[in-house]
Design a protein around this motif. Structure first.
Motif, mmCIF file in Angstrom:
data_model
loop_
_atom_site.group_PDB
_atom_site.id
_atom_site.type_symbol
_atom_site.label_atom_id
_atom_site.label_comp_id
_atom_site.label_asym_id
_atom_site.label_seq_id
_atom_site.Cartn_x
_atom_site.Cartn_y
_atom_site.Cartn_z
ATOM 1 N N SER A 65 -17.323 -31.732 28.630
ATOM 2 C CA SER A 65 -16.710 -31.705 27.305
ATOM 3 C C SER A 65 -15.770 -32.877 27.076
ATOM 4 N N THR A 66 -15.415 -33.588 28.128
ATOM 5 C CA THR A 66 -14.550 -34.761 27.987
ATOM 6 C C THR A 66 -15.351 -36.064 27.938
ATOM 7 N N LEU A 67 -16.680 -35.942 27.813
ATOM 8 C CA LEU A 67 -17.540 -37.116 27.804
ATOM 9 C C LEU A 67 -18.285 -37.225 26.487
ATOM 10 N N GLN A 68 -18.571 -38.453 26.103
ATOM 11 C CA GLN A 68 -19.524 -38.700 25.016
ATOM 12 C C GLN A 68 -20.864 -39.008 25.672
ATOM 13 N N ALA A 82 -11.541 -35.893 22.565
ATOM 14 C CA ALA A 82 -12.083 -36.296 21.260
ATOM 15 C C ALA A 82 -13.127 -35.312 20.750
ATOM 16 N N ASN A 83 -13.937 -34.740 21.637
ATOM 17 C CA ASN A 83 -14.948 -33.777 21.195
ATOM 18 C C ASN A 83 -14.302 -32.538 20.578
ATOM 19 N N TYR A 84 -13.171 -32.112 21.131
ATOM 20 C CA TYR A 84 -12.467 -30.960 20.565
ATOM 21 C C TYR A 84 -11.891 -31.305 19.194
ATOM 22 N N GLY A 85 -11.384 -32.532 19.064
ATOM 23 C CA GLY A 85 -10.897 -32.965 17.759
ATOM 24 C C GLY A 85 -12.009 -33.020 16.727
ATOM 25 N N ASP A 86 -13.186 -33.489 17.137
ATOM 26 C CA ASP A 86 -14.324 -33.528 16.212
ATOM 27 C C ASP A 86 -14.743 -32.130 15.784
ATOM 28 N N PHE A 87 -14.648 -31.181 16.695
ATOM 29 C CA PHE A 87 -15.042 -29.808 16.364
ATOM 30 C C PHE A 87 -14.138 -29.230 15.283
ATOM 31 N N GLU A 281 -26.401 -28.150 18.934
ATOM 32 C CA GLU A 281 -25.789 -29.433 19.262
ATOM 33 C C GLU A 281 -26.299 -29.975 20.595
ATOM 34 N N GLY A 282 -26.530 -29.090 21.562
ATOM 35 C CA GLY A 282 -26.925 -29.558 22.882
ATOM 36 C C GLY A 282 -28.398 -29.900 23.005
ATOM 37 N N PHE A 283 -29.275 -29.074 22.427
ATOM 38 C CA PHE A 283 -30.709 -29.255 22.654
ATOM 39 C C PHE A 283 -31.452 -29.785 21.432
ATOM 40 N N ALA A 284 -30.952 -29.529 20.233
ATOM 41 C CA ALA A 284 -31.597 -30.068 19.038
ATOM 42 C C ALA A 284 -31.050 -31.456 18.701
ATOM 43 N N ALA A 285 -29.727 -31.599 18.681
ATOM 44 C CA ALA A 285 -29.113 -32.893 18.375
ATOM 45 C C ALA A 285 -28.895 -33.746 19.616
ATOM 46 N N GLY A 286 -28.934 -33.156 20.795
ATOM 47 C CA GLY A 286 -28.768 -33.918 22.032
ATOM 48 C C GLY A 286 -27.344 -34.310 22.353
ATOM 49 N N ARG A 287 -26.364 -33.754 21.660
ATOM 50 C CA ARG A 287 -24.958 -34.093 21.898
ATOM 51 C C ARG A 287 -24.398 -33.164 22.972
ATOM 52 N N SER A 291 -21.497 -30.307 22.633
ATOM 53 C CA SER A 291 -21.942 -28.942 22.863
ATOM 54 C C SER A 291 -21.113 -28.270 23.960
ATOM 55 N N SER A 292 -20.784 -29.007 25.008
ATOM 56 C CA SER A 292 -19.954 -28.456 26.081
ATOM 57 C C SER A 292 -18.550 -28.139 25.587
ATOM 58 N N ALA A 293 -18.046 -28.941 24.643
ATOM 59 C CA ALA A 293 -16.730 -28.652 24.068
ATOM 60 C C ALA A 293 -16.749 -27.328 23.306
ATOM 61 N N ILE A 294 -17.811 -27.086 22.535
ATOM 62 C CA ILE A 294 -17.921 -25.811 21.817
ATOM 63 C C ILE A 294 -18.047 -24.658 22.812
ATOM 64 N N ALA A 295 -18.812 -24.877 23.880
ATOM 65 C CA ALA A 295 -18.954 -23.833 24.895
ATOM 66 C C ALA A 295 -17.617 -23.532 25.561
ATOM 67 N N THR A 296 -16.813 -24.557 25.792
ATOM 68 C CA THR A 296 -15.498 -24.343 26.389
ATOM 69 C C THR A 296 -14.592 -23.557 25.452
ATOM 70 N N ILE A 297 -14.628 -23.886 24.165
ATOM 71 C CA ILE A 297 -13.825 -23.147 23.188
ATOM 72 C C ILE A 297 -14.263 -21.689 23.131
ATOM 73 N N LEU A 298 -15.574 -21.444 23.150
ATOM 74 C CA LEU A 298 -16.076 -20.071 23.139
ATOM 75 C C LEU A 298 -15.626 -19.326 24.390
#
Length: 320
Positions: A65-68, A82-87, A281-287, A291-298
């Motif tokens: 989640s800390t990587l692009q 940054a991924n958390y900020g984007d979310f 986000e992880g499998f359709a958009a490839g991000r 996607s890991s940031a959203i999983a961490t928030i969940l």
């Protein structure tokens, strides 16, 4: 005349109290070591599986989640938070959180109420009670994908069974597939149909554990069946309700299969929950990093809810 002399007796050395005191810690230490070895043999494989397949992926998800990083890319750029900020800056996030909250509250609350009513009904002496219990619980063990695909034919606005029943009474079929609100209602109905049997089964076990003498005493005191249920049965079902509130909440927040099979998160993201957004986000958009940031928030949401339930809600549960 020589007299026989008796040889002096050899004194018997007895263990002093200090030696017995030294032996006790040794025995205690051996017992402790034996218990730890037994624990390692019995629990070691389970702990190893948890570490490899649960905690290791969890920590790896925190790191990702800390990587692009795009899925399949050989390089990744550290971006910190940054991924958390984007979310939280994404304009679609409030809608996704609202859909997640509505879906969770409706499925958990509705499932517990319907499950309790079914359990009360199945606890009565009815004809074919065993068959009825089997029918109620059967959907829970079915595949969520298969259930979703079958219910698509039921909700079909042109040829579905439900639309035919509504037309028979002069009511038009809602736009289940194109209206975001009706699509969410459709998914909630199917989820409840599939999982209410589990809640009913657990509540049924709790009802059968209620002492009969308490109900008889309440009846002798003049309490009506409804009053006995509210004042006697419901408090005794407190531990069961507490257990179900945790398990159903965790399961609902992680629901994926029915949404994937029926709506694919649409229409217009009307059924996109946090769990389904992780997949998109992880499998359709490839991000993968986002996607890991959203999983961490969940995960943090689930963790906080569980801690609050165990810390505060359990205090109001009566176990005796």
């Amino acid at each position: 005349m020589a007299t026989a002399t008796t040889p002096p007796e050899t004194p018997v050395r007895r263990a002093g109290p200090h030696r017995a005191l030294r032996a006790r810690p040794r025995a205690r230490s051996r017992n402790r070591l034996r218990n730890w070895l037994l624990f390692a043999v019995l629990a070691g494989p389970n702990i190893a599986l948890l570490v490899v397949f649960t905690y290791r992926p969890l920590l790896q998800s925190f790191y990702l989640s800390t990587l692009q990083w795009n899925l399949g890319s050989p390089t990744a750029i550290p971006v910190g938070l940054a991924n958390y900020g984007d979310f939280f800056a994404d304009p679609g996030t409030p809608r996704m959180l609202a859909v997640t909250a509505i879906f969770t509250l409706a499925t958990v609350g509705g499932g517990m109420v319907l499950g309790l009513l079914l359990a009360v009904l199945l606890n009565r002496k009815l004809r074919f009670r065993g068959a009825a219990r089997t029918i109620v619980v059967a959907p829970y063990v079915l595949s969520g994908v298969a259930v979703g695909l079958l219910w698509l034919f039921v909700f079909d606005p042109n040829f579905g069974v439900l639309s035919a029943l509504l037309r028979a009474v002069g009511i038009g079929s809602p736009d289940w597939y194109t209206d975001p609100q009706w699509a969410l209602v459709m998914v909630i109905i199917v989820y409840l149909w599939k999982n209410v049997g589990y809640v009913a089964l657990i509540y049924l076990a709790g009802l059968q554990a209620v002492p009969r003498d308490l109900l008889e005493a309440a009846s002798l005191d003049g309490a009506s069946p409804l009053r006995s249920f509210v004042s006697v049965v419901l408090p005794l079902l407190g531990p069961t309700t507490f257990f179900l509130s945790i398990t159903t909440l965790l399961t609902s927040l992680q629901s994926f299969d029915i949404i994937r099979a029926m709506t694919n998160g649409g229409p217009l993201e009307g059924t996109t929950t946090m769990m389904y957004s992780i997949y998109l986000e992880g499998f359709a958009a490839g991000r993968a990093g986002y996607s890991s940031a959203i999983a961490t928030i969940l995960f943090l949401v689930l963790f906080v809810i569980t801690v609050v339930q165990l810390r505060f809600v359990e205090r109001k549960v009566h176990y005796a």
